[in-house]
Design an enzyme around this catalytic site. Structure first.
Site, PDB file in Angstrom:
ATOM      1  N   GLY A 126       0.826  -1.208   0.000  1.00 35.69           N
ATOM      2  CA  GLY A 126       0.000   0.000   0.000  1.00 35.69           C
ATOM      3  C   GLY A 126       0.857   1.253   0.000  1.00 35.69           C
ATOM      4  N   GLU A 129      -1.914   7.050  -2.417  1.00 32.69           N
ATOM      5  CA  GLU A 129      -3.010   7.593  -1.616  1.00 32.69           C
ATOM      6  C   GLU A 129      -3.886   8.509  -2.456  1.00 32.69           C
ATOM      7  OE1 GLU A 129      -2.012   9.008   2.242  1.00 32.69           O
ATOM      8  OE2 GLU A 129      -0.705   7.289   2.670  1.00 32.69           O
ATOM      9  N   SER A 134       2.550   9.388  -7.635  1.00 31.35           N
ATOM     10  CA  SER A 134       3.877   9.745  -8.139  1.00 31.35           C
ATOM     11  C   SER A 134       4.665  10.513  -7.078  1.00 31.35           C
ATOM     12  CB  SER A 134       3.756  10.595  -9.406  1.00 31.35           C
ATOM     13  OG  SER A 134       3.096   9.870 -10.415  1.00 31.35           O
ATOM     14  N   ARG A 269     -10.690 -14.381 -41.322  1.00 29.39           N
ATOM     15  CA  ARG A 269     -11.765 -13.440 -41.648  1.00 29.39           C
ATOM     16  C   ARG A 269     -11.676 -13.042 -43.119  1.00 29.39           C
ATOM     17  NH1 ARG A 269     -16.547 -10.908 -41.259  1.00 29.39           N
ATOM     18  NH2 ARG A 269     -16.410  -8.642 -41.419  1.00 29.39           N
ATOM     19  N   GLY A 340     -12.244  -5.003 -36.148  1.00 29.07           N
ATOM     20  CA  GLY A 340     -13.471  -4.287 -36.480  1.00 29.07           C
ATOM     21  C   GLY A 340     -14.462  -4.331 -35.332  1.00 29.07           C
ATOM     22  N   GLU A 364       2.727   1.769 -11.552  1.00 27.21           N
ATOM     23  CA  GLU A 364       4.162   1.617 -11.231  1.00 27.21           C
ATOM     24  C   GLU A 364       5.018   2.683 -11.917  1.00 27.21           C
ATOM     25  OE1 GLU A 364       5.830  -1.915 -10.151  1.00 27.21           O
ATOM     26  OE2 GLU A 364       3.968  -3.026  -9.971  1.00 27.21           O
ATOM     27  N   THR A 366       4.066   6.574 -13.893  1.00 26.59           N
ATOM     28  CA  THR A 366       3.439   6.999 -15.150  1.00 26.59           C
ATOM     29  C   THR A 366       4.513   7.213 -16.220  1.00 26.59           C
ATOM     30  OG1 THR A 366       3.684   9.310 -14.566  1.00 26.59           O
ATOM     31  CG2 THR A 366       1.626   8.242 -13.875  1.00 26.59           C
ATOM     32  N   SER A 367       4.049   7.338 -17.456  1.00 29.69           N
ATOM     33  CA  SER A 367       4.992   7.632 -18.544  1.00 29.69           C
ATOM     34  C   SER A 367       5.760   8.923 -18.266  1.00 29.69           C
ATOM     35  CB  SER A 367       4.238   7.761 -19.871  1.00 29.69           C
ATOM     36  OG  SER A 367       3.786   6.491 -20.285  1.00 29.69           O
TER      37      SER A 367
END
Lengths: 380, 261
Positions: A126, A129, A134, A269, A340, A364, A366-367
């Site tokens: 944990g 929050e 970050s 397909r 599709g 884990e 961000t970019s």
């Protein structure tokens, strides 16, 4: 020849076993347990019996004496058919068991690690929050104070994976325990004062257990301190570096799943009297998916290799995570386009992957955080 | 209690199999080789005997040196030791030739029970287990869908078209199992890692005292002269429901004609 990314015979054999399990057991059930938003306890237990949750840990604590790359192979293969179970494995090992293995006291390891390694129980970590994930230092409101020989914890955590399953044994929480002092504390599931909210309604990862936690005067003995008091900040930074490589493997699984599904579908397909794969508009998209799968795989394997060689790997872990997660979002979008209308249903794997991909750019780190880490590492 | 599990290397069941026109055997290059999937049920049963009775289990493979990974694969399920019979003279053996090699290999071992798969997924003759029992003059309990060992007695449910017979025999005995017997587990990573350090003995025909005249393509009772690709599937009969209610009757007639009902 010093350059080698070849898998050992045993790794390759194990990869095939996990791939077979993924195709035979996980894939046929994935549509249903995702639609129901149900954590598939029976399948997770089976993964435990195969030793997946104990791969990188020593046999002394019930582990498999494997390495980090072998864990990533398993995450990739499970993630290739279902991302929810992929993240369940990644978080169970990387966030649940690994901090205990790396920072825990002997008594803590003896008590909780063997059953985590055997996949009989799951651990959670944990950190995030309400005010953010970050900026951990700025966003953490959870506090723990000493009262006699106990910690008393008050606060709350958000988006905690594996926190509310029937297999959950422990949740390690980060809390401020003094001015600028962060400590990780192990809270066993079921401790009075710990409230686990119902699962979130997420955009994807429907079968992964993600919870909001509230700590209201939660009391645990002082010996539940993970490692040392005040080590919390350093501990989670290390935990997240490793996690990035594993998330990259999970993203590669998603991309490979798109390659496999689209290749099959483009042959089956028919439209305008021929398989849709006969059209370069489709074939080239799939070629691009294959490029993404192979390049992203090399990224995470390189980061893995550096980690296993004892070389610095923070930058490479960030690169792998950033690149593969962004490629995964693109891959899911293009794969859905190839399918599709069918791709817009959650009956198809690519439709589910369209839902599952986005979180890979967020969880884990961000970019944006990855770019920040990479640019800082370059001296900017 | 000692158990032996004979296993076979076969071409991947899901792969497209080809015959090598030169020696008219399976072209091993054209398709990946795997542990025969039917053997997995015999292995699972052996692992359960290990868990319940502390059985010591040895896996036996007759095949070329290149088949060794298949022995290791079988060991990865938690079996104790491997025995591989490798000899150029075995190449091209028919079911009886293979049975002769297995029987001789078993003669040299101590065992209470031999657990075969009832057939291999490539040849599918179902002959070898019974032939081995005959050669060794041991009880043969084939097509087992259930197996229990109690002291010196083995009891199996022997599957047939109308159900099963309960068959009992003293040990040692030869048993072949069918896929209904259990649900094989997956090998664990620990099992895979442990498999590479399990003892593995390799024996030749001379070691076993098998005469080269009795085995191999020269001794085969059956000879393949010609082979052909399987003809493509023919289009089936399509019954269209025109709303008049006759479609069901047509389907029923068709099934009756084909003796499905």
């Amino acid at each position: 020849m010093s350059l080698s990314f070849a898998l050992s015979d045993e790794q390759e054999q194990f990869r095939k076993v996990v791939a077979d399990f993924a195709d035979t057991v996980v894939a046929p059930a994935a549509t249903e347990f995702n639609a129901e938003g149900r954590f598939p306890t029976d399948i997770v237990r089976q993964m435990g019996e195969m030793g997946l949750f104990g791969i990188p840990f020593t046999a002394e604590y019930g582990g498999m004496d494997g390495d980090y790359l072998t864990l990533c192979l398993a995450i990739e293969e499970i993630g290739r058919v279902d991302q929810s179970l992929g993240i369940t494995l990644e978080a169970g090992v990387g966030l649940g068991a690994a901090p205990l293995d790396e920072f825990g006291t002997e008594a803590q390891k003896q008590r909780w690690l063997p059953e985590l390694c055997r996949g009989e129980t799951l651990g959670a970590f944990g950190l995030t929050e309400t005010d953010g994930g970050s900026d951990v230092y700025g966003a953490t409101r959870t506090r723990a104070r000493v009262d006699g020989d106990e910690w008393v914890i008050d606060g709350g955590k958000q988006f905690i994976t594996n926190a509310g399953t029937e297999m959950t044994s422990i949740i390690t929480v980060t809390a401020f325990t003094g001015e600028g002092e962060m400590t990780s504390i192990i809270v066993p599931a079921g401790t009075p004062g710990l409230t686990i909210a119902p699962p979130y309604r997420k955009v994807g990862w429907h079968a992964s257990d993600t919870r909001e936690l509230t700590f209201d005067g939660v009391r645990v003995p002082l010996d539940h301190t993970l490692g040392e008091r005040g080590a919390g900040f350093r501990q989670f930074l290390k935990t997240l570096d490793d996690g990035r490589i594993a998330i990259s493997a999970l993203a590669v699984g998603l991309i490979q799943g798109c390659v496999d599904e689209c290749t099959r579908y483009a042959r089956e397909r028919h439209a305008f009297g021929k398989p849709i794969g006969d059209n370069q508009a489709i074939a080239f998209k799939i070629a691009d998916l294959e490029v993404a799968a192979q390049t992203a795989r090399q990224m995470y394997r390189y980061a893995c290799w550096r980690k296993m060689q004892g070389l610095p790997y923070k930058r490479e872990a960030s690169i792998a995570k950033l690149y593969s997660s962004e490629q995964a979002v693109t891959a899911a979008r293009e794969a859905t386009q190839i399918f599709g209308g069918m791709g817009f249903t959650t009956e198809t794997r690519v439709g589910r992957f369209y839902q599952d991909a986005k979180i890979l750019e967020i969880g884990e780190g961000t970019s944006e955080v990855q770019r920040m880490l990479i640019s800082r590492d370059l001296g900017l | 209690m000692k158990v032996l599990v004979p296993v076979k290397r076969v071409p991947d069941t899901a792969g497209e199999k080809k015959i090598d026109p030169n020696d008219r055997t399976v072209d091993r290059e054209s398709v990946e080789s795997v542990l025969c999937p039917v053997n997995e049920f015999a292995i699972e049963e052996a692992v359960r005997l290990k868990e319940q009775h502390g059985a010591e289990v040895t896996v036996l493979l007759v095949g070329p040196e290149s088949a060794q990974p298949i022995v290791r694969k079988a060991l990865s399920y938690g079996l104790d030791a491997g025995l591989q019979v490798t000899d150029d003279g075995i190449a091209g053996s028919d079911a009886l030739g293979t049975a002769r090699v297995i029987a001789k290999a078993l003669e040299a071992e101590e065992f209470d029970l031999v657990l075969f798969g009832n057939q291999s997924t490539d040849a599918r003759t179902c002959l070898v287990p019974a032939a081995v029992a005959e050669l060794l003059d041991l009880p043969s309990l084939t097509y087992a869908r259930h197996l229990e060992v109690d002291g010196d007695t083995v009891t199996v449910h022997r599957e047939h078209e109308e159900g099963w017979d309960v068959v009992q025999s003293s040990l040692p005995a030869i048993v072949s199992v069918v896929e209904a017997i259990n649900e094989p587990r997956y090998p664990s990573f620990k099992g895979i890692m442990a498999a590479k350090s399990k003892p593995l003995a390799v024996k030749s025909l001379a070691d076993l005292g098998v005469s080269p005249e009795d085995v191999g393509s020269g001794a085969a009772a059956a000879t393949m002269y010609e082979f052909a690709d399987r003809p493509p599937k023919e289009a089936g009969t399509i019954v269209e429901d025109d709303g008049s209610g006759t479609a069901a009757a047509q389907l029923a007639d068709w099934m009756a004609e084909k003796k499905f009902v």
